[in-house]
Each structure stands twice: as C-alpha cells, then as structure tokens.
Design a protein around this motif. Structure first.
Motif, short mmCIF file in Angstrom:
data_model
loop_
_atom_site.label_atom_id
_atom_site.label_comp_id
_atom_site.label_asym_id
_atom_site.label_seq_id
_atom_site.Cartn_x
_atom_site.Cartn_y
_atom_site.Cartn_z
N GLN A 31 95.41 13.67 30.06
CA GLN A 31 95.95 14.83 30.77
C GLN A 31 96.01 16.06 29.88
OE1 GLN A 31 99.72 13.61 32.37
NE2 GLN A 31 98.82 12.17 33.84
N SER A 66 92.76 17.51 29.77
CA SER A 66 92.24 17.83 31.12
C SER A 66 90.99 17.01 31.44
CB SER A 66 91.92 19.32 31.23
OG SER A 66 93.06 20.10 30.93
N LEU A 67 91.10 15.69 31.23
CA LEU A 67 89.97 14.80 31.43
C LEU A 67 90.32 13.71 32.44
CD1 LEU A 67 88.93 14.32 27.71
CD2 LEU A 67 87.63 15.57 29.43
N GLU A 68 89.27 13.14 33.04
CA GLU A 68 89.43 12.02 33.95
C GLU A 68 89.34 10.70 33.15
OE1 GLU A 68 90.21 12.31 37.05
OE2 GLU A 68 90.03 14.51 37.08
N VAL A 69 89.74 9.62 33.80
CA VAL A 69 89.73 8.31 33.15
C VAL A 69 88.32 7.90 32.75
CG1 VAL A 69 90.27 5.86 33.47
CG2 VAL A 69 91.82 7.60 34.36
N GLU A 70 87.33 8.34 33.53
CA GLU A 70 85.96 7.93 33.26
C GLU A 70 85.29 8.74 32.16
OE1 GLU A 70 87.09 8.95 36.16
OE2 GLU A 70 87.34 7.08 37.30
N ALA A 71 86.01 9.65 31.51
CA ALA A 71 85.40 10.54 30.52
C ALA A 71 84.81 9.74 29.37
CB ALA A 71 86.43 11.53 30.00
N LYS A 79 96.71 7.70 28.66
CA LYS A 79 96.62 8.45 29.92
C LYS A 79 97.21 9.85 29.75
CE LYS A 79 96.75 4.40 32.95
NZ LYS A 79 97.54 3.63 33.94
#
Length: 335
Positions: free
Chosen positions: A277, A280-285, A273
């Motif tokens: 960060q 600069s990505l979301e969890v769904e990347a 996680k």
C-alpha cells in the motif's frame, strides 16, 4: 523388577527416536529429550546401540555412596549436547514466541536454560536449575535483539551447569502404576514445547518458512572456513527437502517441487501488504514493478527535492516498505 537388555534393544529399534527404551528404563528426562529432538537429531539414537547395556546396568543398580560423594564429571558428549539443545530450544522460541514482550530478557533465556538443564538431567546426574537459569538471564541482555543470541546464552548456561553438577538422590523402584503419571507429565512437557511452534507454523506459514531459511543459511555461514563441514551440514539440514522432492516424483531440483514451495510462500504477510500500500502496488506486482515504484516515490519524497515537512518521514516509510518486499522476493541462498 530388573530391566532386560533384549527388551531395551527391541524398544530402541522400534521407537528409539521417540525414547521408548528410555521410558522403559525409567530415564524420563532422556525420553523427553528424545521426543523433542527425534533421538538427538538422529545421531544420539545411532550412538545408543553401544550405550544400552550401560543404561540397563544403571537402571538395575544404584550408584555407590562413595561415588555419589564425588561431583560427577561432564563428558564432551554431554557438554556439546547441552550447548546444541540449548540453541535448539532458543531457536524454537525465536520462531514461535518472539512477538512476546520482554522476549530477549525473560522468555528466550528461560527457554535456553530449560534445554540445557534437560540434557544435564539425563541419567543419574543433574545440575542446579536455579544457577543455570540465572546465568541465562544475565547473559541474554548482552545480546539483546541478536539472531545468534541462543549460542552465547547456551554456552553460559552449559558452563554454569557443568560447575554445579551432582548425582540425583536415590529413587524408589518404579511400578506399573507410576506409568500413567509419568506419561501425563511427559505429554504436558511435549505440548508446552510444540504448541507455540505449531501455532506459528499454521498461522504464519510464510514468515516461518522465511525465518527458518534465514536461520539455516546463517548457521551454514558460520562454517565458511570449513567448506566440507558446511556442505555436510547443508546436506543433513536439507534432507527433509530432498525426501519430499523424491515423494513428488522427481529429482532434488525438479520444477514440480519448486512450484510447491511457491504455493507455500506466495501469500503476503500483514506487514508486506502494508508495504504494498505504501508503494501503491497490487498484490500481483512483480519485483521489477516494485523497484520501479520505489525509485519513483523515493525521488518524489526525497527531503532534498521535497520541501514538505512530512517528506523525510514518508521517505523512510518508502525505503522500509521496499526492504520488506525485497526480502519477500529475493531468492534463497541455498536450494
């Protein structure tokens, strides 16, 4: 009271992998070993179909004084068993206890030494526990931080144990009143072995599955020069996977079971996680998005292109974050 071969065989058939017949014969170390390895990984349990009469004979009569004066010899089965169980205990420690301080200096060698000594303590023979643990403590620092460290540590402990073997002192015949304390000691030993592993499995499922997968793959890679042995080991190690695949209603490689694995492995760990960060990505990347973000940020923060004094440290963080996420998304080397 004399032990019966028929009762021993009945207990072997009903609860052999759990060591019930060894508990009946007063071989508590052997019973504990079978509880922790499910009958010596199945091989030992099958082999005992020919060994039970000898075990019953040992339980019904003591070794002669003349025989006790001679140091007992170590057979190849016991020697290999000590090495394998030492590696097994070390691998369990790597999975469940590797976050402890001084792990490679104290925790790992003590766990490997306990496994080796448990096998050397089977039957009427034993070895010097202090010398076995000392060999582990001296060998482990030489392989500090290595995933394969249980192997050389176990070999050193096994050789030391073989050099200091002796017969156990004569024991008084056991009564039914002794069964309660014996079961209590065995239960404590089983709990001490399984508790760290259980905690790791239930509280860090993703990391545990990945580490197990990498350990099995690394073990198989050792036998690259013997393809037939590698394939046989892979078949045995993946037997639980194949059984569960059949239970889910399909063949070994059905998509339904793949989806079950994806559910188990989809959650990110805390370090992953943090890596998201940094990039600069979301969890769904997806993997493509992760790679694209990494390349853009690496180009932006490369010390040759960015004069900022923090550029080098940031570039290193970006690269480490990408490596962490890459391990999460990379395909397993075997199915």
């Amino acid at each position: 009271m004399a032990k019966s071969i028929m009762v021993a065989y009945a207990l072997w058939a009903v609860g052999g992998p759990l060591g019930l017949h060894h508990l009946y014969l007063g071989r508590d170390s052997h019973a504990l070993l079978w509880m922790l390895t499910l009958g010596g990984f199945g091989f030992g349990w099958v082999r005992e179909v020919l060994r039970i009469p000898a075990y019953v004979g040992e339980a019904n009569q003591d070794t002669s004084k003349e025989q006790r004066k001679r140091p007992p010899s170590v057979g190849p089965v016991r020697f290999i068993g000590q090495v394998c169980v030492g590696i097994y205990f070390g691998t369990v420690a790597l999975i469940g206890l590797n976050s402890l301080r001084f792990f490679y200096l104290i925790v790992l060698p003590l766990c490997v030494g306990a496994g080796v000594h448990l096998v050397s303590n089977v039957g009427q023979q034993t070895s010097d526990l202090q010398k076995t643990l000392t060999a582990c403590l001296l060998t482990s620092p030489l392989f500090y931080g290595s995933t394969f460290s249980p192997l050389p540590v176990s070999l050193a402990a096994t050789i030391t144990a073989a050099q200091h073997r002796r017969f156990k002192p004569p024991q008084t015949p056991e009564t039914i009143q002794d069964l309660g304390p014996r079961l209590y000691r065995l239960g404590l030993a089983w709990l001490a072995f399984s508790a760290p592993l259980g905690y790791c499995i239930f509280h860090n499922t993703t990391a545990t599955l990945y580490y197990l997968s990498d350990c099995v793959a690394a073990l198989l890679d050792i036998f690259w020069f013997l393809p037939w042995l590698r394939n046989a080991l892979e078949y045995i190690l993946l037997m639980p996977y194949r059984i569960l695949c059949v239970i889910t209603g399909g063949g070994y490689y059905e998509e339904a079971w793949r989806k079950v694995l994806e559910i188990l492995l989809r959650e990110y760990t805390e370090s992953e996680k943090e890596a998201l960060q940094v990039l600069s990505l979301e969890v769904e990347a997806s993997l493509e998005e992760i790679t694209r973000s990494y390349r853009e940020l690496a180009k932006k923060w490369h010390p040759d292109h960015n004069p900022s004094k923090d550029a080098e440290a940031m570039f290193v963080r970006i690269h480490e974050a990408y490596e962490i996420l890459l391990r999460h998304h990379r395909p397993r080397r075997f199915k």
